[in-house]
Design a protein around this motif. Sequence first.
Motif, PDB file in Angstrom:
ATOM      1  N   ASP A 178      -4.336  -1.612  25.596  1.00 57.97           N
ATOM      2  CA  ASP A 178      -5.010  -0.683  24.696  1.00 57.97           C
ATOM      3  C   ASP A 178      -4.061  -0.142  23.635  1.00 57.97           C
ATOM      4  N   VAL A 179      -4.582  -0.045  22.417  1.00 60.48           N
ATOM      5  CA  VAL A 179      -3.917   0.654  21.325  1.00 60.48           C
ATOM      6  C   VAL A 179      -4.568   2.027  21.232  1.00 60.48           C
ATOM      7  N   ASP A 180      -3.776   3.088  21.409  1.00 56.14           N
ATOM      8  CA  ASP A 180      -4.367   4.423  21.359  1.00 56.14           C
ATOM      9  C   ASP A 180      -3.911   5.170  20.115  1.00 56.14           C
ATOM     10  N   ALA A 181      -4.607   6.219  19.809  1.00 58.13           N
ATOM     11  CA  ALA A 181      -4.324   6.980  18.595  1.00 58.13           C
ATOM     12  C   ALA A 181      -2.936   7.604  18.621  1.00 58.13           C
ATOM     13  N   ALA A 182      -2.397   7.861  19.805  1.00 54.75           N
ATOM     14  CA  ALA A 182      -1.074   8.466  19.908  1.00 54.75           C
ATOM     15  C   ALA A 182       0.025   7.541  19.419  1.00 54.75           C
ATOM     16  N   PRO A 242      -4.761   4.282  13.545  1.00 52.14           N
ATOM     17  CA  PRO A 242      -5.997   5.067  13.380  1.00 52.14           C
ATOM     18  C   PRO A 242      -7.068   4.715  14.414  1.00 52.14           C
ATOM     19  N   GLY A 243      -7.043   5.366  15.526  1.00 50.10           N
ATOM     20  CA  GLY A 243      -8.126   5.190  16.478  1.00 50.10           C
ATOM     21  C   GLY A 243      -7.844   4.149  17.531  1.00 50.10           C
ATOM     22  N   PRO A 244      -8.633   4.138  18.609  1.00 45.10           N
ATOM     23  CA  PRO A 244      -8.363   3.285  19.756  1.00 45.10           C
ATOM     24  C   PRO A 244      -8.967   1.887  19.630  1.00 45.10           C
ATOM     25  N   GLY A 258      -8.069   8.442   3.903  1.00 47.70           N
ATOM     26  CA  GLY A 258      -7.543   9.684   3.379  1.00 47.70           C
ATOM     27  C   GLY A 258      -6.507  10.374   4.231  1.00 47.70           C
ATOM     28  N   ARG A 259      -6.083   9.740   5.321  1.00 46.74           N
ATOM     29  CA  ARG A 259      -5.089  10.339   6.200  1.00 46.74           C
ATOM     30  C   ARG A 259      -3.842   9.467   6.231  1.00 46.74           C
ATOM     31  N   GLU A 260      -2.673  10.094   6.278  1.00 49.97           N
ATOM     32  CA  GLU A 260      -1.407   9.367   6.340  1.00 49.97           C
ATOM     33  C   GLU A 260      -1.049   9.067   7.802  1.00 49.97           C
ATOM     34  N   TYR A 261      -0.538   7.836   8.005  1.00 49.95           N
ATOM     35  CA  TYR A 261      -0.112   7.430   9.344  1.00 49.95           C
ATOM     36  C   TYR A 261       1.334   6.955   9.283  1.00 49.95           C
TER      37      TYR A 261
END
Length: 308
Positions: free
Chosen positions: A110-114, A118-120, A70-73
Amino acid sequence: MHPTGEQFDLVSGPTRAVVTEVGAGLRALDVDGRARVETFDVSEAPPMGAGGVLVPWPNRIAGGAFSWRGREYHLEVTEAARGNAIHGLLRRRPWTVVERAEDSVRLAADVDAASGWPGPLHVETTYTVSPTGLAVTHALTNTGDGDVPAGVGTHPYVRAGDAAPADCTLTVAADRVVDTDEHMIPTGVRAVTPDEDLREGRRVGDLALDTCFGADPGADGTLGVLTAPDGRATALWGDASFRWVMVFTPDDLGGRGRAVAVEPMTCPADAANSGTDLHVVAPGETWTVRWGIRDAEPAGAGPSGEAR
């Protein structure tokens, strides 16, 4: 500093590989002195994505935009000509060495939310050479508190020794093909036509492909085989998670002439929007996938990269 950072030489008997710090990429692989992938000089950046690890998605995301829970990225558009986000987030970043041995290296990033994902995700990639080839393991761990979507791909350009790729025969274990629009975004999946079918082998010089296929491997997981005119052959295999394979035949790979990429992928392009084979990693879960390259000459060689 080299464009790809520190270089990690791996050796086991007649097999040698070079893995890079930046992107955790595969820069070289040879068995008995015969090349199994296209290499590039240490002073160069990887041409056309050569050897890259494609995480947390392979291939393209249309417009760099998608929705999740439900969230746009919105991701950086890294393929400007087509307006897409391409090949993940980690192939140009330095990775950290977790474990090192003469025949293996394990690297982490690492893949971070920034980043717009969506999420780490904590990602570890392990390369291990054996006397008959190379095995690669990717482990993605969700370190957050919500579900995270993920896909994995890699970008090797295969070789069969010193034979010119254009003169080699390419066999791909695939019974479906993905149709795409002008932006290389999928519009549908269908059975291969006789002209598209690579299961019986086609001469690379007769192909012009930048095409995603639905994989149909045999029991040993073989996705593709490149065979030289003298019969020497290199096979690429993947575990059951690798349901898709991209075949790319550029006329010129950074001044090296004709080449052929056989790219194992766990999902096709734009899976973040379509959901096709998009893996969901639960909080605390680790998702592990494996692939590799082996000399196809020894009888009975299996997916571990070692003879059975």
